[in-house]
Write an enzyme that holds these catalytic residues in place. Structure first.
Site, PDB file in Angstrom:
ATOM      1  N   ARG A   1       0.809  -1.235   0.000  1.00  0.00           N
ATOM      2  CA  ARG A   1       0.000   0.000   0.000  1.00  0.00           C
ATOM      3  C   ARG A   1       0.836   1.275   0.000  1.00  0.00           C
ATOM      4  O   ARG A   1       0.289   2.358   0.192  1.00  0.00           O
ATOM      5  CB  ARG A   1      -0.948   0.035   1.200  1.00  0.00           C
ATOM      6  CG  ARG A   1      -1.854  -1.193   1.312  1.00  0.00           C
ATOM      7  CD  ARG A   1      -2.761  -1.339   0.128  1.00  0.00           C
ATOM      8  NE  ARG A   1      -3.861  -2.268   0.383  1.00  0.00           N
ATOM      9  CZ  ARG A   1      -4.674  -2.731  -0.558  1.00  0.00           C
ATOM     10  NH1 ARG A   1      -4.507  -2.374  -1.816  1.00  0.00           N
ATOM     11  NH2 ARG A   1      -5.655  -3.550  -0.259  1.00  0.00           N
TER      12      ARG A   1
ATOM     13  N   ASP B   1      -1.718 -13.151  -1.740  1.00  0.00           N
ATOM     14  CA  ASP B   1      -2.722 -12.186  -2.218  1.00  0.00           C
ATOM     15  C   ASP B   1      -3.082 -11.209  -1.089  1.00  0.00           C
ATOM     16  O   ASP B   1      -4.229 -10.783  -0.951  1.00  0.00           O
ATOM     17  CB  ASP B   1      -3.964 -12.923  -2.737  1.00  0.00           C
ATOM     18  CG  ASP B   1      -4.870 -12.020  -3.570  1.00  0.00           C
ATOM     19  OD1 ASP B   1      -4.414 -10.923  -3.969  1.00  0.00           O
ATOM     20  OD2 ASP B   1      -6.023 -12.402  -3.813  1.00  0.00           O
TER      21      ASP B   1
ATOM     22  N   HIS C   1      -6.434  -3.606   4.569  1.00  0.00           N
ATOM     23  CA  HIS C   1      -7.345  -2.463   4.419  1.00  0.00           C
ATOM     24  C   HIS C   1      -7.507  -1.747   5.755  1.00  0.00           C
ATOM     25  O   HIS C   1      -7.360  -2.358   6.819  1.00  0.00           O
ATOM     26  CB  HIS C   1      -8.732  -2.928   3.970  1.00  0.00           C
ATOM     27  CG  HIS C   1      -8.845  -3.200   2.506  1.00  0.00           C
ATOM     28  ND1 HIS C   1      -8.638  -2.232   1.547  1.00  0.00           N
ATOM     29  CD2 HIS C   1      -9.146  -4.337   1.825  1.00  0.00           C
ATOM     30  CE1 HIS C   1      -8.813  -2.765   0.349  1.00  0.00           C
ATOM     31  NE2 HIS C   1      -9.112  -4.039   0.481  1.00  0.00           N
TER      32      HIS C   1
END
Lengths: 451, 337
Positions: free
Chosen positions: A79, A321, A325
Site C-alpha cells: 500500500r 494475495d 485495508h
C-alpha cells in the site's frame, strides 16, 4: 543494535559482527537435529546438533522446530506509496516475515503505480530501511498508470530492480497492446505476472455466479470472465513465447486450460491465493464482507480442483494475495466494500493445514513457496540453507497454538474472516503453527508467539 | 457458516424486518392476520389507531421512490407516528459522507424506526448490524436482493382472493435477475407453502441457479401460463435495452408481454398482479392491467395495511424487549452488538 516493537511481539537484532547459533533445528529432508552457526549474517557451519561445543556464542534453542528457506510471495500489497492509511512497507514487510516470507513481490497498484524509476527507488529505499522485514520487490506496471494503453519503460524499470511486470487486477482491454506488451517484455526476458480476468464480463461483479449470489442479489463474476481472458493470454503467449505467470487462479475450468497449455510446452506457470484453497462462495451468506475478494471465492468443486491442482503440480505456487485495508474499507454494504483479505497474520497456520487437504508433504509445499517463485524471479533455487550462503531462512514451530488478536496484528490490516470467526466455523482444523525466528538480509527477528 | 441473522434480537424476536428468507410461516401468517385487522381502518371516520403514538419513523431513501415512500408514510401516519422524510439521494451521499456517518447523524435525531431503501444489495443487513440498539429497521428495498413488505403485500393480496396457498400455481414473468420484488415474492410464497412457483423470462433476465430458490424455470411464457392461478408481471427497466440484455421493448412484449391472448391461457379466474409502476405495452397490455382480473390497485391499497402490520409488530417486539430490559435491570444493550 537491536530493538523490540511496542507491543512486545518481536525483537530484531542486527547480525553484523555477531555470531549466533540456532540449535537443534530440523532441516528439510533430514531427521537429525542440526545446529546452524551464523557469523556476520552468513551461515558458517551446519552440524549435527551437539557435535560442536559452542564456545561462548549466543545460542537460540530451536529443538522440535523446523527451518526452511525464506519463502517468496508472488503477490502482495504494501500500500505504499499512496495508500498508507491501509498499510506501509514497514508494517507489511514485518508481517510478511512473520508468515515465513523473506522476499515479497508487491503489486504495482500503488498511487502512483510502479511505472517510474522514482517509485521503484522509493519502495527499494523504504524496504532497505526496515530493520528486519522481508525484502520488498516492486513489480513494474506493465502499462503507464496501469491504464492498459501505453507501455511502461520496462527495460529501465527492470534495471531499477523490477524483475517482473504486472497489470495488477486491471486487465488490458486492447489485444494489440497486450500482444505488444508480451513481445516487448520477452525482448528483455522479463516475465509477466497477469491475473486472468475479462475487461468487461463480470467487471461490476463482487461474487461468484451461482446460487449464493442469486439469493443475495449480488452482481456476479462468472467463471467465463476468468477462462475467456485466460484463453486469450494463452494464445498470445503461444505466439510471443513470453514467460507468463498466471496469478491467482480461481476455477476448475481455468486449471484445465493451464494444464493443456503446459502440456503444449508453453512457458506458463501459475499460482493460487492461499485463501482460495479454503474458502468458497457459500461463506458470503449474510453479506459477510470479510470474504469479499477481487478474485472471487467460487464453488466447492472449484476449491477441490484447486487443491488437486496443487498436489498434481498444475498449480506451481501459492501466494498470499495479501490486501490490508483500513477498517472503513469494510464498513459499507457488501458490493461497495473494498475487496481483498489481509493474509499474513494467519498465513502460516493456514499453510500448515494444506498437507492434510492436498496430500503434499510440508517439504514439497515449502518448495512451492520458494523454488518456483525463485525460478520466476531468475534467482538460484536449491536448498537455500547452506554453508557459505547468506542466512535467509525461518524457524517454524508447527505445534504452537495460533492465537492472533485482531486488535494487534502485525499487518496494518486485520481484514480477514479469521478475525471474525473461529477456525471450526470455517471448517478448518484448530489453527496451529508460527514462525518463531527469521533471518533476512543481515537481521535476526525473534517473534514472541505467545504474547 | 454465516453471520447471524441481524433481524432477530437477543430474545429471538424480530427486531428488524429486512429479509423474508429466514422467517417462518407462523411469522408471515401473523403479519398477514394483523394486516387483515388494519384493512377496515379505511372505512372508519377517523383513519387512525394510536399504536405508534409518540414514536418517530424516518424514511431514509438513498434511492428514488415515490410509491413505496408514500405507502410507508401513510402507514406510519395511520398508526399515529410522527414521520420524517429525508431525501438522501441528493444530499449527504453526494457530499462523500459514508453511509455509517449518515446513519449516526440520523440516530442523533432520536428516531425510533428507519425505513431504508438503498441501491446496494445487503445495505439493510449492513445498517441493521451497525444501528443503535433502540432503532428498528424496515427494509424498503435493497439493490437486487429484497423488498420484503412488497413480498408481504403480494401474498396478502393473493390470500384475500384465493385463501389457501397450497394448491396455487404462481407465475412470475420478466426480469427475475435484477428484481428484489421477485426474490421476496418467491421467498414469501415458498415459506407459505405455495403449490408451485414458476419463473419465466429470457435467460439474460434469469439469475444463475435460480432453481435453488425452489422455483420452476420456463423460457416460454405460453407454456408457463398453463394452469396459472396468479400471474405477477414485473417491471422491465429501460436500461436493460442498453447493455444487450433485451433487444427492444417491442420484442419483449411479443415474447413476454402479458397480452389478453396470453392471459386466456391461464385459469379463467387467474389474478393479474404487478408491483408498479407498469410499462404498458412492454411487460403488460393496458387492457390487462385495467381488466377484470387485475388486482394491481388493490395491491397498492393493501400495501398500507401490510406495512402498518409490520411496523406495529416490530415496534411491539422492540418495546417488549426494552420493557424486559428495564424490569430485569440488565445492561445488555451495548454487548448485543
Amino acid at each position: 543494535m537491536s530493538s523490540t516493537d511496542s507491543n512486545n511481539r518481536l525483537h530484531t537484532t542486527a547480525l553484523s559482527g555477531q555470531t549466533l547459533c540456532v540449535t537443534g533445528v530440523l532441516l528439510p529432508g533430514n531427521e537429525q537435529p542440526q545446529d546452524i552457526t551464523i557469523v556476520d549474517g552468513a551461515i558458517s557451519s551446519i552440524d549435527a546438533s551437539g557435535t560442536r561445543t559452542a564456545d561462548n556464542i549466543e545460542t537460540i534453542d530451536a529443538h522440535g522446530c523446523h527451518a526452511y528457506p525464506g519463502l517468496i510471495d508472488l503477490y502482495s500489497r504494501c500500500r505504499e506509496p499512496g495508500l498508507t492509511r491501509k498499510g506501509n512497507i514497514a508494517t507489511e514487510s514485518i508481517a510478511a516475515l512473520s508468515a515465513g516470507f523473506t522476499t515479497v513481490l508487491c503489486s504495482p497498484d500503488t498511487l502512483p503505480a510502479v511505472d517510474s524509476v522514482a517509485t521503484v527507488e522509493l519502495i527499494n529505499h523504504r524496504s532497505m530501511n526496515v530493520r528486519g522485514g522481508a525484502r520488498i520487490i516492486p513489480m513494474a506496471a506493465l502499462t503507464i498508470g496501469l491504464d492498459g494503453e501505453q507501455l511502461s519503460e520496462l527495460a529501465t524499470l527492470k534495471a531499477a530492480g523490477c524483475p517482473v511486470a504486472s497489470q495488477a487486477d486491471r486487465p488490458i482491454e486492447n489485444t494489440t497492446v497486450l500482444y505488444s506488451a508480451m513481445e516487448y517484455a520477452s525482448s528483455f526476458d522479463m516475465p509477466l505476472l497477469l491475473c486472468a480476468r475479462d475487461a468487461q464480463l463480470g467487471v461490476d461483479g463482487c461474487a461468484h455466479t451461482g446460487a449464493v449470489a442469486t439469493q443475495l442479489g449480488l452482481p456476479t463474476i462468472p467463471v467465463a470472465a476468468e477462462t475467456v481472458a485466460l484463453t486469450r493470454l494463452v494464445e498470445l503467449c503461444s505466439e510471443t513465447q513470453v514467460r507468463l505467470h498466471i496469478s491467482r487462479v480461481s476455477s476448475a475450468r481455468a486449471l484445465r486450460i493451464i494444464k493443456d497449455a503446459k502440456a503444449a510446452g508453453l512457458p506458463i506457470t501459475c499460482d493460487v491465493g492461499i485463501h482460495h484453497l479454503f474458502f468458497i462462495d457459500e461463506y458470503l451468506a449474510g453479506y459477510d464482507a470479510s470474504f469479499h475478494s477481487a478474485v472471487p471465492f467460487r464453488s466447492a468443486d472449484d476449491r477441490q480442483a484447486l487443491r488437486d491442482g496443487l498436489s498434481s503440480g498444475v498449480i506451481d505456487a501459492v501466494c498470499s494475495d495479501h490486501a490490508p485495508h483500513d477498517v472503513d474499507a469494510g464498513l459499507a454494504p457488501f458490493p461497495v466494500t473494498e475487496p481483498g483479505l489481509a493474509a499474513y497474520d494467519w498465513f502460516m497456520p493456514l499453510l500448515l493445514q494444506l498437507p492434510q487437504i492436498t496430500g503434499l508433504d510440508l517439504d514439497a509445499l515449502m518448495k512451492k513457496l520458494h523454488d518456483v517463485p525463485a525460478d520466476i524471479l531468475g534467482q538460484q533455487s536449491g536448498s537455500g540453507i547452506s554453508v557459505g550462503g547468506a542466512a535467509n531462512f525461518f524457524v517454524l514451530d508447527k505445534h504452537v497454538t495460533c492465537n492472533v488478536q485482531p486488535s494487534i496484528t502485525l499487518s496494518a490490516g486485520s481484514n480477514n474472516p479469521l478475525a471474525l470467526h473461529d477456525a471450526k466455523a470455517l471448517s478448518l482444523s484448530p489453527l496451529k503453527g508460527a514462525v518463531t525466528l527469521s533471518f533476512c538480509d543481515g537481521w535476526a527477528t525473534r517473534f514472541n508467539v505467545n504474547s | 457458516m454465516s453471520l447471524p441473522d441481524p433481524q432477530f434480537n437477543a430474545a429471538g424476536t424480530l427486531q428488524h424486518f429486512i429479509d423474508l428468507q429466514g422467517l417462518d410461516a407462523d411469522t408471515l401468517t401473523r403479519i398477514l392476520d394483523t394486516a387483515e385487522g388494519f384493512t377496515g381502518i379505511n372505512d372508519r371516520k377517523i383513519k387512525q389507531v394510536p399504536l405508534l403514538r409518540g414514536k418517530t419513523v424516518a424514511n431514509l431513501f438513498f434511492e428514488n421512490s415515490t410509491r413505496t415512500r408514500t405507502a410507508f408514510e401513510l402507514a406510519a401516519k395511520r398508526l399515529s407516528a410522527d414521520i420524517l422524510n429525508i431525501d438522501l439521494v441528493t444530499s449527504s451521499t453526494s457530499k462523500g459522507e459514508s453511509l455509517l456517518d449518515t446513519l449516526r447523524v440520523l440516530e442523533s435525531l432520536q428516531c425510533d424506526m428507519f425505513i431504508v431503501r438503498h441501491a446496494d444489495s445487503g445495505a439493510a443487513h449492513f445498517i441493521a448490524r451497525h444501528v443503535a440498539p433502540h432503532i428498528n429497521i424496515i427494509n424498503g428495498g435493497d439493490g437486487q436482493h429484497s423488498h420484503p413488505t412488497q413480498g408481504m403485500l403480494d401474498v396478502f393480496t393473493i390470500r384475500r382472493h384465493k385463501g389457501d396457498f397450497s394448491n396455487l400455481c404462481v407465475v412470475i414473468i420478466g426480469d427475475i435477475k435484477h428484481s428484489r420484488v421477485a426474490r421476496s415474492d418467491i421467498a414469501a410464497l415458498t415459506i407459505l407453502g405455495a403449490g408451485e412457483v414458476r419463473v419465466v423470462g429470457p435467460k439474460t433476465l434469469m439469475p444463475s441457479d435460480v432453481e435453488s430458490m425452489n422455483v420452476k424455470v420456463f423460457s416460454s411464457l405460453d407454456t408457463a401460463l398453463k394452469g396459472a392461478d396468479v400471474i405477477i408481471s414485473l417491471r422491465l427497466q429501460k436500461e436493460r435495452m442498453k447493455n444487450a440484455t433485451v433487444p427492444s421493448s417491442g420484442e419483449f412484449y411479443r415474447t413476454y408481454g402479458l397480452s389478453p391472448q396470453r392471459l386466456a391461457l391461464a385459469k379463467p379466474d387467474a389474478l393479474v398482479m404487478h408491483p408498479g409502476p407498469t410499462n404498458r405495452g412492454v411487460e403488460i397490455a393496458g387492457s390487462v392491467a385495467d381488466g377484470a382480473q387485475s388486482v394491481i390497485l388493490e395491491q397498492v391499497t393493501y400495501g398500507i395495511a401490510v406495512r402498518m402490520a409490520v411496523m406495529s409488530i416490530i415496534m411491539g417486539n422492540s418495546d417488549a424487549m426494552s420493557a424486559s430490559r428495564i424490569s430485569n435491570n440488565t445492561t445488555t444493550t451495548d454487548a448485543q452488538l
